[in-house]
Design a protein around this motif. Structure first.
Motif, PDB file in Angstrom:
ATOM      1  N   ILE A  77       0.839  -1.202   0.000  1.00  0.00           N
ATOM      2  CA  ILE A  77       0.000   0.000   0.000  1.00  0.00           C
ATOM      3  C   ILE A  77       0.877   1.256   0.000  1.00  0.00           C
ATOM      4  O   ILE A  77       0.526   2.276  -0.585  1.00  0.00           O
ATOM      5  CB  ILE A  77      -0.927   0.013   1.240  1.00  0.00           C
ATOM      6  N   TRP A  78       2.019   1.199   0.656  1.00  0.00           N
ATOM      7  CA  TRP A  78       2.846   2.391   0.835  1.00  0.00           C
ATOM      8  C   TRP A  78       3.534   2.853  -0.438  1.00  0.00           C
ATOM      9  O   TRP A  78       3.833   4.044  -0.571  1.00  0.00           O
ATOM     10  CB  TRP A  78       3.877   2.163   1.935  1.00  0.00           C
ATOM     11  N   LEU A  79       3.800   1.968  -1.380  1.00  0.00           N
ATOM     12  CA  LEU A  79       4.494   2.368  -2.612  1.00  0.00           C
ATOM     13  C   LEU A  79       3.701   3.401  -3.423  1.00  0.00           C
ATOM     14  O   LEU A  79       4.243   4.456  -3.768  1.00  0.00           O
ATOM     15  CB  LEU A  79       4.830   1.140  -3.452  1.00  0.00           C
ATOM     16  N   PRO A  80       2.416   3.154  -3.734  1.00  0.00           N
ATOM     17  CA  PRO A  80       1.675   4.187  -4.471  1.00  0.00           C
ATOM     18  C   PRO A  80       1.513   5.486  -3.684  1.00  0.00           C
ATOM     19  O   PRO A  80       1.456   6.562  -4.278  1.00  0.00           O
ATOM     20  CB  PRO A  80       0.311   3.555  -4.736  1.00  0.00           C
ATOM     21  N   VAL A  82       4.728   7.482  -4.306  1.00  0.00           N
ATOM     22  CA  VAL A  82       4.737   8.045  -5.661  1.00  0.00           C
ATOM     23  C   VAL A  82       3.691   9.154  -5.782  1.00  0.00           C
ATOM     24  O   VAL A  82       3.958  10.217  -6.356  1.00  0.00           O
ATOM     25  CB  VAL A  82       4.498   6.936  -6.707  1.00  0.00           C
ATOM     26  N   GLY A  83       2.501   8.933  -5.231  1.00  0.00           N
ATOM     27  CA  GLY A  83       1.459   9.957  -5.265  1.00  0.00           C
ATOM     28  C   GLY A  83       1.866  11.219  -4.524  1.00  0.00           C
ATOM     29  O   GLY A  83       1.547  12.331  -4.946  1.00  0.00           O
ATOM     30  N   GLY A  84       2.574  11.057  -3.405  1.00  0.00           N
ATOM     31  CA  GLY A  84       3.071  12.218  -2.665  1.00  0.00           C
ATOM     32  C   GLY A  84       4.069  13.027  -3.475  1.00  0.00           C
ATOM     33  O   GLY A  84       4.069  14.257  -3.432  1.00  0.00           O
ATOM     34  N   TYR A 112       3.616  18.652  -8.756  1.00  0.00           N
ATOM     35  CA  TYR A 112       2.761  19.093  -9.854  1.00  0.00           C
ATOM     36  C   TYR A 112       1.379  19.604  -9.434  1.00  0.00           C
ATOM     37  O   TYR A 112       0.890  20.570  -9.992  1.00  0.00           O
ATOM     38  CB  TYR A 112       2.560  17.948 -10.859  1.00  0.00           C
ATOM     39  N   LEU A 113       0.717  18.940  -8.501  1.00  0.00           N
ATOM     40  CA  LEU A 113      -0.682  19.250  -8.225  1.00  0.00           C
ATOM     41  C   LEU A 113      -0.899  20.313  -7.160  1.00  0.00           C
ATOM     42  O   LEU A 113      -1.823  21.109  -7.260  1.00  0.00           O
ATOM     43  CB  LEU A 113      -1.428  17.975  -7.806  1.00  0.00           C
ATOM     44  N   GLY A 114      -0.124  20.274  -6.116  1.00  0.00           N
ATOM     45  CA  GLY A 114      -0.350  21.178  -4.999  1.00  0.00           C
ATOM     46  C   GLY A 114      -1.233  20.536  -3.938  1.00  0.00           C
ATOM     47  O   GLY A 114      -1.836  19.489  -4.148  1.00  0.00           O
TER      48      GLY A 114
END
Length: 114
Positions: free
Chosen positions: A45-48, A51-53, A59-61
């Motif tokens: 669970i921690w890998l995505p 990457v999402g962080g 890019y997103l804020g």
């Protein structure tokens, strides 16, 4: 807060599903094997999230990330419910979906039919 709630809730449900009797809809695994599968699930669970962080920071804020993450978490949990409630639904055939929704009898987690 909701992310933590979903995380621990689904981890517990996964473990109970894995050790549950096959006659009741579970997999019938031994507790050691179920713990291994659940532990692997929790670790992956921690890998995505990592990457999402990175994507959120670069890019997103902050604000967009909160709304996108909440929407994805809600969609994932809703999909989990729908798969259990309606069976394996093939979205490419709306007629099949309609028949499946109205013909499926939901089994309550404690064994009672609703």
């Amino acid at each position: 807060m909701w992310e933590r709630f979903a995380y621990y809730l689904l981890a517990g449900i996964l473990f109970l599903y894995l050790i549950g009797d096959k006659s009741g809809g579970g997999k019938g695994l031994q507790e050691k094997n179920a713990a291994d599968v659940t532990g692997t699930f929790l670790a992956l669970i921690w890998l995505p999230l990592f990457v999402g962080g990175m994507i959120a920071d670069r890019y997103l804020g902050y604000i967009k990330s909160i709304f996108i993450g909440g929407g994805l978490a809600g969609a994932g949990l809703s999909g989990t419910y729908a798969a259990r409630r309606y069976g394996h639904v093939r979205l490419s055939r709306p007629d099949h979906l309609r028949q499946r929704i109205f013909q499926t009898q939901y089994q309550h987690p404690f064994g009672e039919h609703i």
